[in-house]
Design an enzyme around this catalytic site. Structure first.
Site, PDB file in Angstrom:
ATOM      1  N   GLY A  12       0.770  -1.244   0.000  1.00  6.07           N
ATOM      2  CA  GLY A  12       0.000   0.000   0.000  1.00  6.07           C
ATOM      3  C   GLY A  12       0.792   1.280   0.000  1.00  6.07           C
ATOM      4  O   GLY A  12       0.273   2.324   0.391  1.00  6.07           O
ATOM      5  N   ASN A  14       1.732   3.096  -2.599  1.00  5.16           N
ATOM      6  CA  ASN A  14       1.083   4.027  -3.515  1.00  5.16           C
ATOM      7  C   ASN A  14      -0.228   4.541  -2.929  1.00  5.16           C
ATOM      8  O   ASN A  14      -0.544   5.725  -3.040  1.00  5.16           O
ATOM      9  CB  ASN A  14       0.822   3.379  -4.883  1.00  5.16           C
ATOM     10  N   ILE A  87      -7.795  -9.145 -11.925  1.00 12.14           N
ATOM     11  CA  ILE A  87      -8.443  -8.647 -13.134  1.00 12.14           C
ATOM     12  C   ILE A  87      -9.812  -8.092 -12.739  1.00 12.14           C
ATOM     13  O   ILE A  87     -10.571  -8.738 -12.013  1.00 12.14           O
ATOM     14  CB  ILE A  87      -8.617  -9.785 -14.166  1.00 12.14           C
ATOM     15  N   ASN A 102      -5.265   2.846 -13.709  1.00 12.58           N
ATOM     16  CA  ASN A 102      -4.225   1.992 -13.164  1.00 12.58           C
ATOM     17  C   ASN A 102      -2.874   2.645 -13.418  1.00 12.58           C
ATOM     18  O   ASN A 102      -2.728   3.456 -14.328  1.00 12.58           O
ATOM     19  CB  ASN A 102      -4.267   0.613 -13.849  1.00 12.58           C
ATOM     20  N   HIS A 104       1.072   1.397 -14.129  1.00  9.70           N
ATOM     21  CA  HIS A 104       1.885   0.231 -14.467  1.00  9.70           C
ATOM     22  C   HIS A 104       3.355   0.640 -14.415  1.00  9.70           C
ATOM     23  O   HIS A 104       3.713   1.709 -14.927  1.00  9.70           O
ATOM     24  CB  HIS A 104       1.525  -0.280 -15.871  1.00  9.70           C
TER      25      HIS A 104
END
Length: 188
Positions: A12, A14, A87, A102, A104
């Site tokens: 966690g 981020n 997913i 999101n 990445h």
């Protein structure tokens, strides 16, 4: 007031950076954190920040109805994936189309898709001999890492990099850029 739900599976860091960024914001609030792991470290971080966090079961996730109901009851405007390793079911992407983002840890389309998360990505970057890496912030669609790119930010890959040292530089990009992009999406 614009409301964010963060989906996280891991420690966690981020999620914590996002919560701290918006902690004094007058128009945007992190409403809650949802996780697919009861033992995820994100729960401890959110407890320390007084942000509600909860884990859902695999059955709840696959069905999606309870999660959608919770998100709607909390008037969530944006779902933010932050180290989320599941997913998103089509029923959620349909209801929240264009409202799920999101981050990445590579410059997509390089090193994206199934199995490309965390250290797997950084190892792939180094094994490929890439001279740069970075982050991609993108919308979530049914195809893994296939949504429209919002922003990308680069960092150099150094000759003596390890997956861990590269990950540290990529994390710094994430902590700096992701909250700002979230804010921009919600203000526009």
């Amino acid at each position: 007031m614009k409301r964010i739900a963060i989906f996280a599976s891991g420690e966690g860091s981020n999620a914590e950076a996002i919560v701290k960024y918006f902690s004094r914001h007058s128009d945007i609030k992190v409403e809650m954190v949802l996780s697919n792991r009861v033992s995820a470290g994100v729960h401890d971080r959110m407890d320390a920040l007084s942000i509600p966090s909860t884990a859902f079961t695999k059955e709840q996730w696959n069905d999606g109805a309870q999660i959608i109901d919770l998100l709607q009851k909390k008037s969530i405007d944006l779902i933010v994936l932050a180290g989320f390793l599941a997913i998103i079911p089509p029923q959620i992407t349909t209801v929240y189309s264009g409202k799920i983002i999101n981050i990445h840890p590579s410059l997509l389309p390089r090193h994206g898709g199934m199995g490309m998360w965390g250290m797997n990505v950084h190892r792939a970057v180094l094994e490929a001999g890439d001279d740069k890496s970075g982050i991609t912030i993108h919308f979530v669609v049914a195809e893994v890492d296939g949504g429209k790119v919002i922003e990308q930010h680069e960092c150099e890959v150094l000759p003596n990099d390890t997956p861990e040292s590269l990950a540290n530089r990529v994390h710094q990009l994430e902590y700096f850029h992701y909250p700002r992009v979230i804010e921009q999406l919600l203000i526009d």
